[in-house]
Design a protein around this motif. Structure first.
Motif, PDB file in Angstrom:
ATOM      1  N   GLU A 126       0.815  -1.210   0.000  1.00 40.61           N
ATOM      2  CA  GLU A 126       0.000   0.000   0.000  1.00 40.61           C
ATOM      3  C   GLU A 126       0.849   1.261   0.000  1.00 40.61           C
ATOM      4  O   GLU A 126       0.490   2.257  -0.635  1.00 40.61           O
ATOM      5  CB  GLU A 126      -0.935  -0.007   1.212  1.00 40.61           C
ATOM      6  CG  GLU A 126      -2.042  -1.060   1.131  1.00 40.61           C
ATOM      7  CD  GLU A 126      -3.008  -0.961   2.297  1.00 40.61           C
ATOM      8  OE1 GLU A 126      -2.841  -0.041   3.127  1.00 40.61           O
ATOM      9  OE2 GLU A 126      -3.928  -1.793   2.363  1.00 40.61           O
ATOM     10  N   SER A 130       0.698   4.255  -2.820  1.00 44.72           N
ATOM     11  CA  SER A 130       0.418   5.655  -2.506  1.00 44.72           C
ATOM     12  C   SER A 130       1.346   6.604  -3.246  1.00 44.72           C
ATOM     13  O   SER A 130       0.979   7.746  -3.536  1.00 44.72           O
ATOM     14  CB  SER A 130       0.524   5.888  -0.996  1.00 44.72           C
ATOM     15  OG  SER A 130       1.869   5.768  -0.554  1.00 44.72           O
ATOM     16  N   GLY A 155       3.280  -2.457  -5.587  1.00 48.21           N
ATOM     17  CA  GLY A 155       2.213  -1.501  -5.340  1.00 48.21           C
ATOM     18  C   GLY A 155       2.339  -0.259  -6.196  1.00 48.21           C
ATOM     19  O   GLY A 155       1.353   0.231  -6.763  1.00 48.21           O
ATOM     20  N   GLU A 159      -0.302   0.539  -9.358  1.00 51.72           N
ATOM     21  CA  GLU A 159      -1.115   1.752  -9.318  1.00 51.72           C
ATOM     22  C   GLU A 159      -0.774   2.673 -10.488  1.00 51.72           C
ATOM     23  O   GLU A 159      -1.668   3.282 -11.086  1.00 51.72           O
ATOM     24  CB  GLU A 159      -0.899   2.485  -7.988  1.00 51.72           C
ATOM     25  CG  GLU A 159      -1.617   3.811  -7.856  1.00 51.72           C
ATOM     26  CD  GLU A 159      -3.133   3.710  -7.942  1.00 51.72           C
ATOM     27  OE1 GLU A 159      -3.794   4.754  -8.159  1.00 51.72           O
ATOM     28  OE2 GLU A 159      -3.673   2.591  -7.792  1.00 51.72           O
TER      29      GLU A 159
END
Length: 322
Positions: A126, A130, A155, A159
């Motif tokens: 995560e 971000s 991650g 993303e």
């Protein structure tokens, strides 16, 4: 408290985790032989990286496009890989006057992890996501992971891919699972480490070579050099101030006294001083020409604009020969 460890389904099968036949009896060897084995292993790294030249060039073009469009290049990694990203990003400031708005490194565990190992941070998918979630629309995300599977990097790449951003993976695992999340996968096969699984050795050397080639080539394309001279270097100490003068000597073919005088007249700007010397004009005229020809990676043969600036300044103020 000792952690309870469960067997893992995804056992360490990639090449850097395999036993190296040349070092299975490493601990029985005298010092000179240990050093020799380590250095002999490193000799294959350059060839493995060179085999990735086309992919490094493709990644470089993504970097150039991102920065030229006002975007940011994000290095994302953990452990040694992430620290190499920090090192490369930090050194771009004094070398090319490039700050973190253009190239920014994200190390799992934060900047404290530069000097204190925080290996558990690499599992925070995560946190990686971000980084890409906060990236700009013109940004590019470059994952650094020797194993090619690090969750923190996964991650960020996942993303970025979801958002339609361009992505690059730099790994020393030819079968890197994260390659599918990258537009360009740079995967030099450095093979088993002398110390099994210690990717601070050959794998790190390979990643450093890739980063050196990619970021330096990008800066050249972005007009940060004239010939092979670092014209945007920050002269923050006496050595670098002397190098600025030396660059003008080499670039314009003049003596040290004339180079220093031109640099002082140009307010310390190597770009302006160089055009002044090349065109034989004063600093104000040179400054106007430099401003009229900003760096442009799409200008063939002259990305810095200094050749065009000198030509314009020279034609505007022709030298009278008696």
């Amino acid at each position: 408290m000792t952690p309870h460890i469960e067997p893992q389904d995804d056992t360490l099968e990639w090449s850097t985790e395999q036993l190296n036949p040349a070092s299975v009896d490493l601990d029985t060897r005298p010092t000179a032989e240990i050093v020799g084995i380590l250095l002999a292993a490193d000799t294959a790294v350059a060839a493995a990286v060179s085999a990735m030249a086309d992919r490094i060039a493709a990644a470089t073009d993504l970097v150039v496009s991102a920065i030229a469009a006002g975007g940011t290049v994000h290095y994302v990694g953990s452990g040694t890989s992430g620290r190499l990203g920090v090192l490369d990003a930090v050194e771009l400031w004094p070398t090319f006057h490039v700050d973190e708005s253009q190239v920014c490194a994200h190390l799992a565990g934060g900047i404290e992890a530069m000097t204190r190992a925080t290996e558990g941070a690499e599992d925070d998918e995560e946190a990686g996501a971000s980084i890409a979630a906060a990236a700009g629309d013109s940004d590019v995300v470059i994952g650094l992971a020797a194993s090619g599977r690090t969750p923190f990097v996964r991650g960020a790449l996942a993303e970025a891919r979801r958002r339609g951003l361009r992505t690059v993976l730099i790994s020393t695992n030819p079968a890197a699972p994260l390659a599918d999340l990258s537009d360009v996968a740079i995967l030099p096969d450095t093979g088993p480490e002398v110390l099994t699984g210690s990717t601070r050795l050959k794998a790190a050397t390979a990643q450093k070579m890739v980063l050196n080639a990619m970021s330096t080539a990008a800066m050249v394309r972005l007009g940060k050099t004239y010939s092979n001279l670092m014209i945007d270097m920050i002269p923050s100490n006496e050595k670098l101030q002397a190098r600025s003068v030396r660059m003008l000597e080499q670039g314009a073919g003049v003596g040290a006294e004339q180079a220093a005088a031109a640099l002082n007249a140009a307010g310390g700007s190597v770009r302006i001083a160089l055009v002044s010397l090349l065109a034989g004009v004063d600093a104000d005229t040179a400054a106007q020409s430099v401003a009229a020809h900003p760096a442009d990676p799409c200008r063939p043969g002259d990305p810095s604009g200094l050749r065009a600036a000198a030509a314009q300044a020279r034609s505007a103020s022709p030298t009278v020969r008696l």
